[in-house]
Motif scaffolding. Structure first.
Motif, short mmCIF file in Angstrom:
data_model
loop_
_atom_site.label_atom_id
_atom_site.label_comp_id
_atom_site.label_asym_id
_atom_site.label_seq_id
_atom_site.Cartn_x
_atom_site.Cartn_y
_atom_site.Cartn_z
N ARG A 152 0.84 -1.19 0.00
CA ARG A 152 0.00 0.00 0.00
C ARG A 152 0.88 1.25 0.00
NH1 ARG A 152 -5.09 -2.02 1.86
NH2 ARG A 152 -4.82 -4.16 2.56
N GLU A 153 0.55 2.20 -0.87
CA GLU A 153 1.23 3.48 -0.88
C GLU A 153 0.74 4.28 0.33
OE1 GLU A 153 3.51 4.52 -3.05
OE2 GLU A 153 3.43 2.64 -4.18
N VAL A 154 1.66 5.02 0.99
CA VAL A 154 1.28 5.73 2.20
C VAL A 154 2.00 7.08 2.29
CG1 VAL A 154 0.90 3.58 3.48
CG2 VAL A 154 3.15 4.69 3.57
N VAL A 155 1.46 7.96 3.13
CA VAL A 155 2.16 9.17 3.54
C VAL A 155 2.28 9.13 5.06
CG1 VAL A 155 1.54 10.68 1.63
CG2 VAL A 155 0.00 10.50 3.59
N ILE A 156 3.39 9.64 5.58
CA ILE A 156 3.65 9.64 7.02
C ILE A 156 3.93 11.08 7.43
CG2 ILE A 156 5.03 8.64 8.88
CD1 ILE A 156 6.00 6.61 6.68
N GLN A 157 3.18 11.60 8.40
CA GLN A 157 3.36 12.98 8.81
C GLN A 157 3.43 13.10 10.33
OE1 GLN A 157 -0.70 13.76 7.02
NE2 GLN A 157 -0.76 15.26 8.68
N PRO A 158 4.07 14.15 10.84
CA PRO A 158 4.11 14.36 12.29
C PRO A 158 2.70 14.51 12.84
CG PRO A 158 5.65 15.80 11.15
CD PRO A 158 4.78 15.20 10.09
N PHE A 159 2.46 13.95 14.02
CA PHE A 159 1.13 14.04 14.62
C PHE A 159 1.29 13.92 16.13
CE2 PHE A 159 -3.11 12.68 15.88
CZ PHE A 159 -3.91 13.50 15.10
N GLY A 160 1.14 15.06 16.83
CA GLY A 160 1.29 15.03 18.28
C GLY A 160 2.67 14.55 18.68
N LYS A 161 2.73 13.61 19.63
CA LYS A 161 4.01 13.07 20.07
C LYS A 161 4.51 11.97 19.15
CE LYS A 161 3.24 13.96 25.01
NZ LYS A 161 3.14 13.33 26.35
N MET A 163 3.58 9.98 15.00
CA MET A 163 3.34 10.28 13.59
C MET A 163 2.04 9.60 13.15
SD MET A 163 7.02 10.03 11.67
CE MET A 163 8.57 10.42 12.51
N LEU A 164 1.57 10.00 11.99
CA LEU A 164 0.34 9.42 11.44
C LEU A 164 0.66 8.90 10.05
CD1 LEU A 164 -2.74 9.12 12.14
CD2 LEU A 164 -3.09 11.12 10.66
N LEU A 165 0.43 7.61 9.83
CA LEU A 165 0.59 7.00 8.52
C LEU A 165 -0.79 6.81 7.92
CD1 LEU A 165 2.81 4.06 7.41
CD2 LEU A 165 0.33 3.84 7.18
N THR A 166 -0.98 7.24 6.68
CA THR A 166 -2.28 7.13 6.03
C THR A 166 -2.14 6.40 4.71
OG1 THR A 166 -2.90 9.26 7.00
CG2 THR A 166 -4.34 8.37 5.28
N GLU A 167 -2.94 5.34 4.54
CA GLU A 167 -2.96 4.63 3.27
C GLU A 167 -3.51 5.56 2.18
OE1 GLU A 167 -5.17 1.02 3.43
OE2 GLU A 167 -4.15 0.31 5.23
N LEU A 168 -3.01 5.39 0.96
CA LEU A 168 -3.43 6.22 -0.15
C LEU A 168 -4.18 5.40 -1.20
CD1 LEU A 168 -0.16 8.28 -0.74
CD2 LEU A 168 -2.23 9.06 0.40
N ARG A 169 -5.20 5.98 -1.76
CA ARG A 169 -5.82 5.38 -2.93
C ARG A 169 -4.89 5.58 -4.12
NH1 ARG A 169 -9.96 8.27 -0.31
NH2 ARG A 169 -11.61 6.92 0.49
N THR A 170 -4.93 4.67 -5.08
CA THR A 170 -4.11 4.83 -6.27
C THR A 170 -4.80 5.75 -7.26
OG1 THR A 170 -5.10 2.93 -7.42
CG2 THR A 170 -3.22 2.49 -5.96
N HIS A 171 -4.03 6.26 -8.20
CA HIS A 171 -4.58 7.16 -9.21
C HIS A 171 -5.67 6.47 -10.03
CE1 HIS A 171 -4.65 10.71 -11.71
NE2 HIS A 171 -4.50 9.96 -12.80
N ASP A 172 -5.50 5.16 -10.28
CA ASP A 172 -6.49 4.41 -11.06
C ASP A 172 -7.83 4.31 -10.35
OD1 ASP A 172 -4.62 4.03 -13.03
OD2 ASP A 172 -4.03 2.02 -12.36
#
Length: 274
Positions: A152-161, A163-172
């Protein structure tokens, strides 16, 4: 309250820097109403079963396997063990491929969130440094991870103490907005209506606060079930939406008055456009 268990353990790697991390689900379905299928004749629960389409016989779990239909009625058997053997490079490592500005992330592609925390005490320092550096730069890391036997493609960003990883939908998976918006017309309207609408919006601007969100459908289900348990009539259904607004200027002015907002001279003088 028992802490949720980790759904994935591995390493977050940026260049030569790596640290052990764990993913913990950020959402829960525990509070949702779940129904069982009942036999209408005796009110007892029923269970589902896989049935052979030709013979009608029930196929037990140990005799089931996956298959892909290549032609009508022609299948290639793909046993679960063959799928498990597929090894992806990111099976145990969140290899950061790139960083993207937080403001550049298209929210349509965001799907399911997970909390990211250090796997152990030894990982805390590197984890904290990476999180703080990303927070200062206002960026999210792009990577991919194998969850539930699927990459699964994901983005990881700072979140509080953490981080938050969020699954991404594909372009298709995404339907292009042009296929939906291209036929929309741009109507002519009195520009002074924008002043009235702007005043109404200003009155209602607030902070994003999910604690105020309510699942009205879930609440209605609970109320209906409670009424049935007590032998009462179910609550009345919600009223149907009203017709489209005909005199927009009049409706906007009434909304302003209801909110206790005084409109400017131009807004007061606005009349329904011909």
């Amino acid at each position: 309250m028992t802490a949720p268990r980790a759904v994935w353990k591995g390493f977050l790697k940026v260049g030569s820097v790596s640290c052990g991390v764990k993913l913990v689900g950020a959402t829960s379905e525990a509070s949702k109403i779940h129904f069982k299928i009942l036999n209408r004749k005796d009110g007892l629960p029923v269970k589902s079963a896989y049935v052979d389409e030709v013979t009608g016989d029930i196929v037990e779990a140990e005799d089931q396997t996956k298959g892909y239909e290549v032609e009508k009625g022609e299948f290639i058997e793909v046993p679960p063990d063959d799928i498990k053997k597929l090894k992806l490079t990111s099976a145990h490592t969140l290899e950061v491929e790139e960083f993207v500005a937080l403001d550049d992330i298209d929210t349509r592609y965001l799907e399911k969130p997970y909390y990211v925390i250090p796997a152990d005490g030894a990982a805390v320092e590197a984890f904290s440094v990476l999180r703080e550096a990303m927070a200062k730069k206002r960026v999210a890391a792009r990577s991919c991870v194998v969850l539930y036997q699927r990459g699964r493609e994901v983005v990881i960003q700072p979140f509080g103490k953490g981080m938050l990883l969020t699954e991404l939908r594909t372009h298709d998976e995404m339907i292009p907005e042009k296929t939906v918006f291209d036929d929309l017309k741009s109507p002519k309207y009195d520009q002074d209506l924008l002043e009235i609408a702007g005043l109404l919006i200003d009155k209602k601007v607030t902070r994003f606060d999910p604690s105020k969100f309510e699942d009205t459908y879930e609440d209605a289900l609970v109320a209906m079930i409670d009424a049935k348990r007590k032998g009462k009539k179910p609550p009345k259904p919600a009223p149907r939406p009203k017709e489209n607004v005909v005199d927009l200027a009049s409706v906007l002015r009434k909304s302003l008055a209801k909110e206790g907002i005084k409109a400017g001279p131009k807004a007061k003088a606005t009349r329904k456009s011909a």
